[in-house]
Scaffold this motif. Structure first.
Motif, short mmCIF file in Angstrom:
data_model
loop_
_atom_site.label_atom_id
_atom_site.label_comp_id
_atom_site.label_asym_id
_atom_site.label_seq_id
_atom_site.Cartn_x
_atom_site.Cartn_y
_atom_site.Cartn_z
N ASN A 158 13.96 -23.59 -3.79
CA ASN A 158 12.56 -23.20 -3.62
C ASN A 158 12.26 -21.98 -4.50
O ASN A 158 13.13 -21.11 -4.70
CB ASN A 158 12.32 -22.85 -2.15
CG ASN A 158 10.87 -22.69 -1.83
OD1 ASN A 158 10.03 -23.46 -2.28
ND2 ASN A 158 10.55 -21.66 -1.07
N CYS A 159 11.05 -21.92 -5.03
CA CYS A 159 10.69 -20.85 -5.98
C CYS A 159 10.97 -19.46 -5.42
O CYS A 159 11.54 -18.60 -6.09
CB CYS A 159 9.23 -20.97 -6.40
SG CYS A 159 8.12 -21.31 -5.05
N ILE A 188 3.15 -20.32 5.31
CA ILE A 188 3.47 -21.22 4.19
C ILE A 188 4.42 -22.28 4.72
O ILE A 188 5.56 -21.97 5.09
CB ILE A 188 4.10 -20.47 3.00
CG1 ILE A 188 3.14 -19.39 2.48
CG2 ILE A 188 4.47 -21.45 1.88
CD1 ILE A 188 3.69 -18.54 1.34
N GLN A 194 2.97 -14.83 -2.21
CA GLN A 194 3.09 -16.03 -3.02
C GLN A 194 1.77 -16.54 -3.57
O GLN A 194 0.77 -16.65 -2.85
CB GLN A 194 3.81 -17.13 -2.23
CG GLN A 194 5.24 -16.71 -1.87
CD GLN A 194 6.08 -17.75 -1.16
OE1 GLN A 194 6.84 -17.43 -0.26
NE2 GLN A 194 5.99 -19.01 -1.59
N HIS A 250 4.95 -15.16 -8.03
CA HIS A 250 5.29 -14.70 -6.67
C HIS A 250 5.89 -13.31 -6.75
O HIS A 250 6.67 -13.01 -7.66
CB HIS A 250 6.33 -15.64 -6.06
CG HIS A 250 5.85 -17.00 -5.66
ND1 HIS A 250 4.53 -17.39 -5.65
CD2 HIS A 250 6.57 -18.08 -5.26
CE1 HIS A 250 4.44 -18.64 -5.25
NE2 HIS A 250 5.66 -19.11 -5.00
N GLU A 301 8.94 -22.41 5.00
CA GLU A 301 9.18 -21.62 3.78
C GLU A 301 10.14 -20.47 4.09
O GLU A 301 11.04 -20.17 3.29
CB GLU A 301 7.84 -21.07 3.26
CG GLU A 301 7.93 -20.39 1.90
CD GLU A 301 7.93 -21.37 0.74
OE1 GLU A 301 7.99 -22.59 0.99
OE2 GLU A 301 7.86 -20.92 -0.41
N ARG A 311 0.89 -16.11 1.76
CA ARG A 311 0.08 -16.61 0.65
C ARG A 311 -0.96 -15.55 0.32
O ARG A 311 -1.66 -15.05 1.22
CB ARG A 311 -0.62 -17.91 1.03
CG ARG A 311 -1.29 -18.61 -0.13
CD ARG A 311 -0.31 -19.22 -1.10
NE ARG A 311 0.44 -20.34 -0.52
CZ ARG A 311 1.52 -20.86 -1.07
NH1 ARG A 311 2.00 -20.35 -2.18
NH2 ARG A 311 2.15 -21.86 -0.49
#
Ligand code: 2RA
Length: 338
Positions: free
Chosen positions: A127-128, A198, A155, A241, A209, A234
């Protein structure tokens, strides 16, 4: 030699970036196949100056393909990645489908490239929000070990997708012109707001998340003892991010030593001259592939505490670039077969 490459989910934000990064980095592509849902058939995307038609993703799409980069959602990956591997195609999957499968390596090349050696034909892209954090923490983990991480993320809406980028833009205009902001993607306006939400909420009070950051970090560092507390938020940013990361290390280390380690770390750019207003920000990180680290300081509230600020482009290093870098390692080390 060059390779027959496919991108599944080619018309999405990450899929588009995968095509651009393959081109930017000169990955040895003999032939590029673009795959998406039937809705996208007929569209064309450009690669190395040529228009390539988008084809419908089907079960036999991967025959004769050497490498497929997937970013089409977990359900599509669960269905098609095993079929691609069965046809001898190596899959680098950006979805969450296989990340916690013990047989599937979860890889950030700067952190655990060795895990690629025994891949079974499918490799998971983390995941990013996990990727940028482990890139920044890897030198610290290697030097003194990490006992605990407390991370809060900020994010960008591009992490949700193009619809969210469009929604933020529309809401800013709505509010500027005195209209009620339209909310389709998120439960509340994201313009001039922060959503601590998220992914779905789980029974333990955390979101999907947040638990990705806990579980993926432990797998990538191969250290189930690391304690991680994550809050993912978010924020009204388009690309990039940001993360506030507090770390308790197992052994003491000075801030100067941490800065020196980070300045030498692969994939890291240190921006840390606060008296000159020099610190990482999304406006500077967007469009780049590095992970930017700053605000490096001691966390006096605990023994062996450090605090860092980590920023990276969530579509590039957070997804597309990391996937292409995995493919580069596979080629360099002769691991594209399986
Ligand atoms: C997000 N990390 O930012 C998730 C998926 N890209 O929405």
């Amino acid at each position: 030699r060059s390779y027959r490459v496919a991108v599944a989910g080619a018309t999405g934000a990450v899929g588009n970036m995968m095509i651009r990064v393959l081109e930017e980095r000169g990955f040895p592509v003999e032939d590029l196949t673009l795959l998406a849902s039937s809705r996208s058939v007929g569209r064309e995307l450009t690669f190395r100056g040529r228009s390539i038609p988008v084809r419908e993703l089907r079960e036999d799409s991967f025959k004769g393909i050497d490498l497929a980069l997937f970013s089409a959602g977990a359900s599509v990956s669960r269905k098609f990645a095993p079929l691609a591997a069965r046809d001898g195609c190596v899959v680098v999957d950006n979805s969450s489908a296989f990340r916690m499968d013990p047989k599937i390596p979860l890889v950030v090349p700067e952190v655990n490239a060795h895990a690629l050696e025994s891949h079974p034909g499918i490799i998971a892209n983390p995941n990013c929000s996990t990727i940028q954090m482990v890139v920044a923490l890897k030198p610290i983990q290697d030097a003194v070990g990490i006992r605990r991480i407390v991370v809060t993320t900020f994010q960008a809406v591009s992490g949700t997708g193009k619809k969210a980028v469009d929604e933020l833009e529309a809401q800013v205009r709505d509010l500027a012109e005195g209209r009620q902001p339209r909310c389709k993607v998120y439960p509340y306006p994201i313009a001039f707001n922060c959503l601590p939400h998220i992914g779905a909420f789980l029974d333990n009070g955390y979101t999907e998340e947040e638990m990705k950051m806990v579980n993926e970090t432990r797998k990538i560092f191969e250290d189930p003892q690391i304690r991680v507390c994550a809050t993912t938020v978010r924020v009204p940013v388009y690309y990039g991010h940001s993360e506030s990361v507090a770390v308790e290390t197992r052994k003491p280390i000075s801030v100067e030593e941490v800065r020196n380690l980070l300045e030498r770390a692969p994939g890291v750019t240190v921006v840390d001259r606060p008296k000159e207003n020099a610190y990482p920000m999304p406006i500077h990180a967007a469009g780049k592939d590095d992970t930017f680290v700053g605000r490096i300081r001691r966390d006096e509230s605990v023994e062996n505490g450090l605090a860092l600020w980590v920023v990276s482009d969530n579509i590039r290093k957070g997804a597309a670039t990391n996937a292409v870098q995995i493919a580069e390692v596979l080629v360099e080390r002769g691991w594209l077969g399986f």
